[in-house]
Design a protein around this motif. Structure first.
Motif, mmCIF file in Angstrom:
data_model
loop_
_atom_site.group_PDB
_atom_site.id
_atom_site.type_symbol
_atom_site.label_atom_id
_atom_site.label_comp_id
_atom_site.label_asym_id
_atom_site.label_seq_id
_atom_site.Cartn_x
_atom_site.Cartn_y
_atom_site.Cartn_z
ATOM 1 N N THR A 91 27.031 2.536 3.811
ATOM 2 C CA THR A 91 27.469 3.424 2.735
ATOM 3 C C THR A 91 28.817 2.949 2.186
ATOM 4 O O THR A 91 29.785 2.799 2.924
ATOM 5 N N ALA A 92 28.840 2.688 0.879
ATOM 6 C CA ALA A 92 30.039 2.146 0.241
ATOM 7 C C ALA A 92 29.803 2.026 -1.256
ATOM 8 O O ALA A 92 28.667 2.165 -1.726
ATOM 9 N N VAL A 93 30.867 1.743 -1.971
ATOM 10 C CA VAL A 93 30.734 1.293 -3.358
ATOM 11 C C VAL A 93 30.620 -0.225 -3.312
ATOM 12 O O VAL A 93 31.452 -0.897 -2.683
ATOM 13 N N TYR A 94 29.595 -0.744 -3.955
ATOM 14 C CA TYR A 94 29.328 -2.184 -3.950
ATOM 15 C C TYR A 94 29.776 -2.786 -5.279
ATOM 16 O O TYR A 94 29.433 -2.273 -6.350
ATOM 17 N N TYR A 95 30.515 -3.889 -5.178
ATOM 18 C CA TYR A 95 31.071 -4.561 -6.341
ATOM 19 C C TYR A 95 30.544 -5.979 -6.472
ATOM 20 O O TYR A 95 30.390 -6.694 -5.466
ATOM 21 N N CYS A 96 30.336 -6.369 -7.692
ATOM 22 C CA CYS A 96 30.032 -7.746 -8.041
ATOM 23 C C CYS A 96 31.358 -8.415 -8.394
ATOM 24 O O CYS A 96 32.146 -7.854 -9.169
ATOM 25 N N VAL A 97 31.623 -9.573 -7.838
ATOM 26 C CA VAL A 97 32.903 -10.248 -8.012
ATOM 27 C C VAL A 97 32.685 -11.661 -8.521
ATOM 28 O O VAL A 97 31.847 -12.398 -7.970
ATOM 29 N N LYS A 98 33.425 -12.035 -9.535
ATOM 30 C CA LYS A 98 33.343 -13.403 -10.039
ATOM 31 C C LYS A 98 34.071 -14.327 -9.072
ATOM 32 O O LYS A 98 35.220 -14.056 -8.687
ATOM 33 N N GLY A 99 33.387 -15.404 -8.701
ATOM 34 C CA GLY A 99 33.999 -16.362 -7.798
ATOM 35 C C GLY A 99 33.569 -16.158 -6.364
ATOM 36 O O GLY A 99 32.707 -15.328 -6.056
ATOM 37 N N TYR A 100 34.183 -16.944 -5.478
ATOM 38 C CA TYR A 100 33.867 -16.856 -4.053
ATOM 39 C C TYR A 100 34.952 -16.055 -3.362
ATOM 40 O O TYR A 100 36.120 -16.414 -3.397
ATOM 41 N N GLY A 101 34.567 -14.938 -2.734
ATOM 42 C CA GLY A 101 35.539 -14.127 -2.028
ATOM 43 C C GLY A 101 35.965 -12.895 -2.803
ATOM 44 O O GLY A 101 35.317 -12.472 -3.765
ATOM 45 N N LEU A 102 37.069 -12.309 -2.367
ATOM 46 C CA LEU A 102 37.515 -11.024 -2.922
ATOM 47 C C LEU A 102 38.499 -11.260 -4.066
ATOM 48 O O LEU A 102 39.685 -10.989 -3.956
ATOM 49 N N GLY A 103 37.964 -11.764 -5.185
ATOM 50 C CA GLY A 103 38.798 -11.996 -6.347
ATOM 51 C C GLY A 103 39.084 -10.713 -7.108
ATOM 52 O O GLY A 103 38.591 -9.642 -6.787
ATOM 53 N N SER A 104 39.884 -10.851 -8.160
ATOM 54 C CA SER A 104 40.293 -9.681 -8.930
ATOM 55 C C SER A 104 39.326 -9.327 -10.051
ATOM 56 O O SER A 104 39.393 -8.226 -10.597
ATOM 57 N N LEU A 105 38.427 -10.244 -10.380
ATOM 58 C CA LEU A 105 37.499 -9.984 -11.475
ATOM 59 C C LEU A 105 36.227 -9.378 -10.912
ATOM 60 O O LEU A 105 35.370 -10.099 -10.382
ATOM 61 N N ARG A 106 36.116 -8.054 -11.005
ATOM 62 C CA ARG A 106 34.925 -7.394 -10.491
ATOM 63 C C ARG A 106 34.547 -6.233 -11.394
ATOM 64 O O ARG A 106 35.334 -5.796 -12.233
ATOM 65 N N GLY A 107 33.324 -5.732 -11.187
ATOM 66 C CA GLY A 107 32.840 -4.637 -11.997
ATOM 67 C C GLY A 107 33.341 -3.285 -11.525
ATOM 68 O O GLY A 107 34.224 -3.194 -10.676
ATOM 69 N N GLN A 108 32.713 -2.239 -12.078
ATOM 70 C CA GLN A 108 33.138 -0.877 -11.747
ATOM 71 C C GLN A 108 32.494 -0.380 -10.459
ATOM 72 O O GLN A 108 32.918 0.623 -9.902
ATOM 73 N N GLY A 109 31.494 -1.093 -9.979
ATOM 74 C CA GLY A 109 30.860 -0.747 -8.720
ATOM 75 C C GLY A 109 29.663 0.170 -8.876
ATOM 76 O O GLY A 109 29.503 0.850 -9.892
ATOM 77 N N THR A 110 28.828 0.172 -7.853
ATOM 78 C CA THR A 110 27.693 1.080 -7.784
ATOM 79 C C THR A 110 27.661 1.678 -6.382
ATOM 80 O O THR A 110 27.813 0.963 -5.395
ATOM 81 N N GLN A 111 27.463 2.985 -6.322
ATOM 82 C CA GLN A 111 27.538 3.703 -5.043
ATOM 83 C C GLN A 111 26.212 3.571 -4.292
ATOM 84 O O GLN A 111 25.143 3.839 -4.845
ATOM 85 N N VAL A 112 26.319 3.193 -3.025
ATOM 86 C CA VAL A 112 25.167 3.186 -2.124
ATOM 87 C C VAL A 112 25.459 4.171 -1.003
ATOM 88 O O VAL A 112 26.486 4.061 -0.331
ATOM 89 N N THR A 113 24.570 5.132 -0.832
ATOM 90 C CA THR A 113 24.715 6.126 0.229
ATOM 91 C C THR A 113 23.477 6.085 1.112
ATOM 92 O O THR A 113 22.363 6.257 0.618
ATOM 93 N N VAL A 114 23.697 5.843 2.385
ATOM 94 C CA VAL A 114 22.596 5.798 3.347
ATOM 95 C C VAL A 114 22.716 7.033 4.236
ATOM 96 O O VAL A 114 23.654 7.158 5.022
ATOM 97 N N SER A 115 21.758 7.921 4.079
ATOM 98 C CA SER A 115 21.846 9.184 4.801
ATOM 99 C C SER A 115 20.481 9.831 4.879
ATOM 100 O O SER A 115 19.647 9.678 3.977
ATOM 101 N N SER A 116 20.264 10.555 5.958
ATOM 102 C CA SER A 116 19.034 11.321 6.103
ATOM 103 C C SER A 116 19.254 12.762 5.637
ATOM 104 O O SER A 116 18.331 13.576 5.687
#
Length: 116
Positions: A91-116
């Protein structure tokens, strides 16, 4: 300018699957390494997976190995993350990032929630 738009998140049961997408524009996507990262509530941004420009080499954090698959469609400037065997700790907000690793160019994210 660089634009990265993630989609495909949602609520899923433990053990379920989701496919995230990232539509990229404003740069030479086919020549760029790309990364998926995530941020869980109260935690720092975490690297999940990366792929180099042609998609032939992929890399995963240990928790993602065997469950997640990063892929790309260079003809359509789209990055994917197929997630299966999802766990509550994914469970987290998932981001797409330009480049290799945790760069500064990323999107707004999409929420993934894993729960019963």
């Amino acid at each position: 300018q660089v634009q990265l738009v993630e989609s495909g998140g949602g609520l899923v049961l433990p053990g379920g699957s989701l496919r995230l997408s990232c539509a990229a524009s404003g740069f030479a996507f086919s020549r760029s390494a790309m990364t998926w990262a995530r941020q869980a509530p109260g935690k720092e941004l975490e690297w999940v997976a990366s792929t180099y420009s042609d998609g032939s080499n992929t890399y995963y954090t240990d928790s993602a190995k065997g469950r997640f698959t990063i892929s790309r469609d260079n003809a359509n400037n789209t990055l994917y993350l197929l997630m299966s065997g999802l766990k509550s700790e994914d469970t987290a907000v998932y981001y797409c990032v330009k480049g290799y690793g945790l760069g500064s160019l990323r999107g707004q994210g999409t929420q993934v929630t894993v729960s019963s």
